[in-house]
Design a protein around this motif. Structure first.
Motif: not given
Length: 320
Positions: A224-231, A268-272, A282-285, A289-291
């Motif tokens: 239920k917590s899914i970090p979405m990192n961008v390289l 939101f995680a790495g690569g922000r 992205a928030i609207k999409a 949550s965010a690191i």
């Protein structure tokens, strides 16, 4: 098609692999992003979850993950130290608690943390729980069930172990451990009563099919917590020359993850820093949550700026 699949999710249905790929290929991106935002609001509300991390052990990692600056296999000039000292760690946790960040996570490099270092960090955790009001997480590699139980007993309630990508693509990125070993760790954490945080990195050369497979896998695992990192390509790693993703590709991936995982925290995680110009989109999409703060070996975002941004967009940072 977008509206039909949104209604399917609203009625409790689950998006299939084929439906997810059809969503990713949809021409009306604005409609896709708006529908994903509606799904987020319906199933997760307008609460924005926040967490921060401390790089508790840095560098000297034996693993050969192609994206990672912490690997000793590559020459990245990352800072190296065995374990952060207790006072520095506790003070950082105190600062985050002051800013009302919800979770504070111990992140360590290496295949797995030693029992000795786990005991030390559990001591830090116990002190933090005594002295301040903040939830605790950990990301310490491929731990055993007994090690995970020790973490939970110290007050650490969530364990992080990213799957990174699909099984097919992960095997091209790392040969020193497998995705199945990661899944075993996730299941062990769940068995001792911990929540799990697990996501991945996009922009490593994977296909949309790989991203959909990742989204489906974390759903199947009940994450239920899914970090979405961008390289963020790190000089010295094999992926240092990877080109950046187009904005719509990032936003489409976020929206598709939201359709597949309607009630999860997409984080939101790495690569922000690479997608700062589209963060509000992205928030609207579907992001909720965010690191906050710095991201291990790369610069993150300023905590108060993040708090102000999400509140301006109509979210609360207090978990009601």
């Amino acid at each position: 098609m977008i509206e039909k699949l949104k209604q399917k999710v609203f009625e409790g249905g689950q998006i299939t692999r084929e439906e997810a790929l059809a969503l990713a290929a949809a021409g009306d991106k604005a409609a896709l992003y708006a529908a994903a935002g509606e799904i987020r609001d319906r199933f997760a509300g307008r609460y924005f979850d926040t967490c921060s991390i401390v790089n508790a052990r840095s560098g000297r990692c034996s693993e050969n993950c192609k994206w990672c600056a912490q690997s000793a296999v590559f020459k990245t000039h990352v800072q190296e130290y065995e374990l952060i000292d207790e006072e520095s760690c506790v003070e950082l946790a105190r600062l985050n608690a002051k800013y009302k960040v919800n979770k504070f996570s111990f992140v360590t490099s290496g295949r797995a943390l030693s029992d000795k270092n786990i005991d030390r960090l559990c001591g830090y955790a116990e002190r933090i729980k005594r002295e301040m009001n903040i939830n605790l997480c950990a990301s310490m590699g491929l731990l055993s069930k007994e090690q995970l139980r020790r973490l939970k007993e110290s007050g650490i309630t969530r364990y992080h172990c990213n799957l990174e990508s699909s099984p097919r693509f992960f095997a091209t990125l790392c040969s020193s451990h497998t995705l199945e070993e990661k899944i075993q760790t996730i299941r062990a954490a769940q068995e001792v009563g911990m929540e799990v945080c697990s996501g991945g990195i996009i922009g490593m050369g994977e296909t949309m099919e790989d991203r959909v497979e990742l989204a489906l896998t974390v759903r199947e695992l009940g994450v239920k917590s899914i970090p979405m990192n961008v390289l963020n390509p790190i000089p010295g790693t094999p992926l240092e020359g990877m080109p950046p993703l187009a904005d719509d590709e990032v936003l489409t991936t976020v929206a598709v993850f939201r359709f597949i995982n309607p009630d999860a925290f997409l984080r939101f995680a790495g690569g922000r820093v690479l997608i700062a110009h589209i963060e509000e989109k992205a928030i609207k999409a579907g992001i909720n949550s965010a690191i906050l703060g710095d991201m291990l070996t790369t610069v993150g975002s300023k905590v108060m700026e993040d708090m102000e941004k999400v509140q301006r967009l109509g979210f609360t940072i207090e978990n009601e």
